[in-house]
Design a protein around this motif. Structure first.
Motif, mmCIF file in Angstrom:
data_model
loop_
_atom_site.group_PDB
_atom_site.id
_atom_site.type_symbol
_atom_site.label_atom_id
_atom_site.label_comp_id
_atom_site.label_asym_id
_atom_site.label_seq_id
_atom_site.Cartn_x
_atom_site.Cartn_y
_atom_site.Cartn_z
ATOM 1 N N LEU A 15 -26.157 -45.744 -106.061
ATOM 2 C CA LEU A 15 -25.522 -45.535 -107.364
ATOM 3 C C LEU A 15 -26.536 -45.069 -108.401
ATOM 4 O O LEU A 15 -26.244 -44.202 -109.226
ATOM 5 C CB LEU A 15 -24.849 -46.825 -107.828
ATOM 6 N N GLY A 16 -27.733 -45.642 -108.363
ATOM 7 C CA GLY A 16 -28.762 -45.224 -109.310
ATOM 8 C C GLY A 16 -29.159 -43.772 -109.123
ATOM 9 O O GLY A 16 -29.386 -43.042 -110.093
ATOM 10 N N ALA A 17 -29.214 -43.317 -107.871
ATOM 11 C CA ALA A 17 -29.566 -41.918 -107.613
ATOM 12 C C ALA A 17 -28.473 -40.977 -108.089
ATOM 13 O O ALA A 17 -28.755 -39.925 -108.681
ATOM 14 C CB ALA A 17 -29.831 -41.724 -106.118
ATOM 15 N N PHE A 18 -27.233 -41.347 -107.888
ATOM 16 C CA PHE A 18 -26.140 -40.464 -108.292
ATOM 17 C C PHE A 18 -25.956 -40.429 -109.800
ATOM 18 O O PHE A 18 -25.310 -39.524 -110.324
ATOM 19 C CB PHE A 18 -24.839 -40.869 -107.599
ATOM 20 N N GLY A 19 -26.506 -41.407 -110.510
ATOM 21 C CA GLY A 19 -26.455 -41.321 -111.962
ATOM 22 C C GLY A 19 -27.120 -40.057 -112.467
ATOM 23 O O GLY A 19 -26.624 -39.396 -113.388
ATOM 24 N N LYS A 20 -28.234 -39.664 -111.864
ATOM 25 C CA LYS A 20 -28.939 -38.434 -112.264
ATOM 26 C C LYS A 20 -28.240 -37.188 -111.711
ATOM 27 O O LYS A 20 -28.092 -36.184 -112.406
ATOM 28 C CB LYS A 20 -30.386 -38.482 -111.768
ATOM 29 N N HIS A 21 -27.837 -37.245 -110.433
ATOM 30 C CA HIS A 21 -27.248 -36.058 -109.821
ATOM 31 C C HIS A 21 -25.946 -35.653 -110.504
ATOM 32 O O HIS A 21 -25.697 -34.464 -110.725
ATOM 33 C CB HIS A 21 -26.993 -36.308 -108.329
ATOM 34 N N LEU A 22 -25.104 -36.613 -110.848
ATOM 35 C CA LEU A 22 -23.819 -36.291 -111.461
ATOM 36 C C LEU A 22 -23.946 -35.975 -112.941
ATOM 37 O O LEU A 22 -23.027 -35.410 -113.530
ATOM 38 C CB LEU A 22 -22.838 -37.453 -111.262
ATOM 39 N N THR A 23 -25.087 -36.325 -113.552
ATOM 40 C CA THR A 23 -25.286 -36.025 -114.965
ATOM 41 C C THR A 23 -25.890 -34.638 -115.158
ATOM 42 O O THR A 23 -25.493 -33.894 -116.051
ATOM 43 C CB THR A 23 -26.192 -37.078 -115.616
ATOM 44 N N VAL A 24 -26.862 -34.269 -114.317
ATOM 45 C CA VAL A 24 -27.567 -32.995 -114.522
ATOM 46 C C VAL A 24 -26.887 -31.858 -113.756
ATOM 47 O O VAL A 24 -26.241 -31.007 -114.370
ATOM 48 C CB VAL A 24 -29.056 -33.141 -114.145
ATOM 49 N N PRO A 25 -26.966 -31.785 -112.407
ATOM 50 C CA PRO A 25 -26.284 -30.660 -111.746
ATOM 51 C C PRO A 25 -24.786 -30.902 -111.550
ATOM 52 O O PRO A 25 -24.032 -29.963 -111.349
ATOM 53 C CB PRO A 25 -26.997 -30.573 -110.397
ATOM 54 N N GLY A 26 -24.377 -32.188 -111.568
ATOM 55 C CA GLY A 26 -22.972 -32.489 -111.362
ATOM 56 C C GLY A 26 -22.591 -32.687 -109.913
ATOM 57 O O GLY A 26 -21.406 -32.877 -109.607
ATOM 58 N N GLU A 27 -23.542 -32.686 -109.005
ATOM 59 C CA GLU A 27 -23.238 -32.880 -107.590
ATOM 60 C C GLU A 27 -24.470 -33.385 -106.853
ATOM 61 O O GLU A 27 -25.610 -33.287 -107.334
ATOM 62 C CB GLU A 27 -22.739 -31.588 -106.955
ATOM 63 N N GLY A 28 -24.229 -33.937 -105.688
ATOM 64 C CA GLY A 28 -25.285 -34.421 -104.813
ATOM 65 C C GLY A 28 -24.722 -34.611 -103.416
ATOM 66 O O GLY A 28 -23.519 -34.421 -103.171
ATOM 67 N N TRP A 29 -25.586 -34.979 -102.485
ATOM 68 C CA TRP A 29 -25.186 -35.109 -101.085
ATOM 69 C C TRP A 29 -25.587 -36.477 -100.549
ATOM 70 O O TRP A 29 -26.586 -37.062 -100.990
ATOM 71 C CB TRP A 29 -25.834 -34.028 -100.218
ATOM 72 N N ILE A 30 -24.788 -36.979 -99.612
ATOM 73 C CA ILE A 30 -25.133 -38.179 -98.843
ATOM 74 C C ILE A 30 -25.208 -37.772 -97.373
ATOM 75 O O ILE A 30 -24.242 -37.220 -96.832
ATOM 76 C CB ILE A 30 -24.091 -39.299 -99.027
ATOM 77 N N ILE A 31 -26.338 -38.022 -96.761
ATOM 78 C CA ILE A 31 -26.514 -37.743 -95.333
ATOM 79 C C ILE A 31 -26.546 -39.084 -94.604
ATOM 80 O O ILE A 31 -27.378 -39.946 -94.905
ATOM 81 C CB ILE A 31 -27.806 -36.949 -95.064
ATOM 82 N N VAL A 32 -25.638 -39.255 -93.650
ATOM 83 C CA VAL A 32 -25.514 -40.495 -92.884
ATOM 84 C C VAL A 32 -25.889 -40.193 -91.436
ATOM 85 O O VAL A 32 -25.301 -39.303 -90.809
ATOM 86 C CB VAL A 32 -24.082 -41.059 -92.969
ATOM 87 N N ARG A 33 -26.878 -40.945 -90.919
ATOM 88 C CA ARG A 33 -27.323 -40.753 -89.532
ATOM 89 C C ARG A 33 -27.452 -42.108 -88.852
ATOM 90 O O ARG A 33 -27.801 -43.113 -89.503
ATOM 91 C CB ARG A 33 -28.680 -40.040 -89.496
ATOM 92 N N PRO A 34 -27.185 -42.187 -87.562
ATOM 93 C CA PRO A 34 -27.383 -43.454 -86.838
ATOM 94 C C PRO A 34 -28.846 -43.886 -86.927
ATOM 95 O O PRO A 34 -29.756 -43.078 -86.701
ATOM 96 C CB PRO A 34 -26.974 -43.112 -85.397
ATOM 97 N N ASN A 35 -29.064 -45.121 -87.243
ATOM 98 C CA ASN A 35 -30.441 -45.589 -87.398
ATOM 99 C C ASN A 35 -31.161 -45.694 -86.060
ATOM 100 O O ASN A 35 -32.394 -45.787 -86.023
ATOM 101 C CB ASN A 35 -30.452 -46.945 -88.111
ATOM 102 N N SER A 36 -30.419 -45.681 -84.968
ATOM 103 C CA SER A 36 -31.073 -45.698 -83.652
ATOM 104 C C SER A 36 -31.887 -44.429 -83.434
ATOM 105 O O SER A 36 -32.854 -44.414 -82.677
ATOM 106 C CB SER A 36 -30.021 -45.841 -82.550
ATOM 107 N N GLU A 37 -31.516 -43.351 -84.150
ATOM 108 C CA GLU A 37 -32.274 -42.107 -84.060
ATOM 109 C C GLU A 37 -33.343 -42.013 -85.147
ATOM 110 O O GLU A 37 -34.405 -41.428 -84.938
ATOM 111 C CB GLU A 37 -31.328 -40.911 -84.168
ATOM 112 N N VAL A 38 -33.060 -42.589 -86.290
ATOM 113 C CA VAL A 38 -33.972 -42.454 -87.434
ATOM 114 C C VAL A 38 -35.035 -43.540 -87.445
ATOM 115 O O VAL A 38 -36.195 -43.315 -87.801
ATOM 116 C CB VAL A 38 -33.158 -42.496 -88.751
#
Length: 500
Positions: A15-38
């Motif tokens: 939520l803290g990260a999206f506060g900046k993304h939605l205020t300045v460019p108006g968009e952002g991305w969430i990348i979800v990956r299995p932690n068994s790989e990461v």
């Protein structure tokens, strides 16, 4: 829900990260990956790694989606809506839709780009003024041939004035914080051109104007943002009631819309596809949503809670909650027994004997009970008529106070159009007013003209009823709390007891 960002800690960071993304460019991305790989230490081993990326870290290349994570390019394969793989990498785009082009992002900063460009130019102008020695110190005109007198260290030789001044100026270059930095540039001209030393300055009217324009640009930008401008410009002239109201506005206008945007993205691109793939029949009825109540700063209702508790309207638990205590602070059984014994000892009458006059007969203890018609209305079991009348008086007083409040400094001109849409009796819950303001603006003057009539009708003292209703209404206005009919019996209890 517990899988999102690995739990409450990860969700807070997201939520803290999206506060900046939605205020300045108006968009952002969430990348979800299995932690068994990461193998991220911040996520459960059997869970997923959630990363919030900016629009600069996600790009499309040859029909593929490439995300840059920790300096490495990660390809996110295109998903299959018919066969959802819960363990496959996933990209969730979170953006605020532009009304005219829903696929494009919008933000308050995008609407202020021209203003920010103007502010950047003004900053560059102020920086140039500060760095320029020519603008700041000017040029010193010196008659040609001017010499310093001989000093004791020069062995009778004369010293050239320009050489001395240039030595000082060179010191300013090596050490900008030294006094030599204030020396102007020296220019030697023929003696017949000037009769004396002259200092030419190159100050411009734009120097002072640039500072004012920059301040005005900052203010305009602050007004264009979604949160109250006072948070960006400072809260120096705001009292605690106004700060509470501004915080409410900041949450309502600046935080909750962003939370709703993120919740919608997680609902549409994460939860519902998974529920549908798992065969949940009502998958379309489930959604991700937010709770902003922990962010809200409630008005201090401790004093009101104590007074209402004394009138028997709220419980012990409610009183502890409103005064900042919890159930662990409640007295135990032994404490209650001790208090009861102490109260009984204090109420026990003194041990005295009264003389008995045997010549007079004892008083007749059997008295005729008065008829119900002879009793005042306040002593009857049902007081619903009295409570309804008092409720009407309170509501009318708050409505009159709300109409007056619209014409006070508590309601600035920019808020008056919105104030007209709010019910007058509830306006004090939106526009904070302290106790001094209610008295200074005479919000309740003339509100209790019908109280004597109501008091006589139900057998109450007019002065007691007036004081009680006035004090209650002022407490509601000062605390910014709505009137509740359920509180009326407790409010009238002192006057009813006095009449009984």
């Amino acid at each position: 829900m517990s899988q999102i960002a690995g739990g409450p800690d990860g969700q807070s960071k997201m939520l803290g990260a999206f506060g900046k993304h939605l205020t300045v460019p108006g968009e952002g991305w969430i990348i979800v990956r299995p932690n068994s790989e990461v193998l991220s230490p911040d996520s459960p081993e059997d869970g997923h790694d959630w990363r919030v990326l900016s629009v600069r870290e996600v790009r499309r290349q040859a029909g593929r989606l490439i995300a840059t994570i920790d300096g490495d390019d990660v390809e996110v394969p295109e998903g299959d809506p018919e066969n959802v793989d819960p363990e496959a990498p996933l990209a969730i785009r979170v953006w605020r839709k532009t009304p005219s082009a829903p696929l494009e992002a919008d933000s308050p900063v995008r609407s202020s780009l021209e203003l920010l460009e103007e502010l950047q130019l003004l900053n560059a102008a102020v920086k140039a003024i500060a760095r320029s020695r020519l603008t700041g110190r000017g040029i010193l005109l010196v008659p040609k041939g001017t010499r310093f007198p001989t000093t004791g260290t020069q062995a009778g030789a004369e010293d050239d004035l320009i050489e001395i001044l240039m030595t000082v100026a060179e010191t300013a270059i090596r050490d900008p914080e030294s006094a030599a930095a204030t020396v102007p540039i020296v220019l030697e001209v023929p003696a017949e051109s000037i009769s004396d030393f002259k200092l030419l300055t190159f100050e411009s009217d734009f120097d002072e104007l640039a500072l004012k324009l920059r301040e005005e640009a900052v203010r305009r930008f602050a007004i264009g943002m979604e949160i109250p401008a006072e948070f960006l410009l400072g809260l120096g002239d705001v009292n605690h009631w106004s700060a509470w109201a501004l915080t409410e506005e900041a949450i309502r206008l600046g935080i909750e819309p962003k939370l709703a945007t993120l919740s919608y993205a997680l609902t549409q691109q994460w939860m519902r596809p998974l529920l549908e793939a798992e065969g949940v029949d009502d998958w379309h009825r489930w959604m991700v949503w937010y709770d902003s109540s922990p962010l809200r700063v409630r008005a201090n209702r401790s004093e009101t809670a104590l007074q209402v508790y004394d009138r028997g309207v709220i419980s012990d638990d409610a009183l502890r909650r409103e005064t900042g205590f919890d159930d662990s602070d409640a007295p135990d059984e032994a404490e209650l027994v001790r208090r009861a014994k102490k109260a009984a000892e204090e109420e026990q009458p003194a041990d005295t004997e009264l003389p008995v006059d045997e010549t007079t007969s004892p008083p007749d203890t059997q008295q005729d009970e008065p008829e119900a018609d002879d009793l005042p209305a306040s002593t009857l079991p049902d007081h619903s008529a009295l409570w309804a009348a008092a409720d009407g008086l309170i509501w009318a007083a708050l409505s009159a106070a709300g109409e007056k409040l619209k014409r006070t400094p508590a309601c600035p001109r920019s808020e008056r159009s919105r104030a007209r849409e709010i019910e007058a009796a509830a306006l004090h819950t939106v526009l904070p007013v302290d106790a001094d303001g209610a008295e200074k603006w005479r919000l309740l003057d003339g509100a209790w003209t019908r109280v004597p009539e109501i008091a006589d009708r139900y057998g109450l003292r007019p002065d007691c009823l007036t004081a009680t209703l006035d004090a209650y209404a002022r407490e509601l206005i000062a605390a910014g709390v709505d009137h509740d009919f359920a509180v009326v019996p407790g409010v009238l209890l002192p006057c009813m007891s006095a009449a009984a």
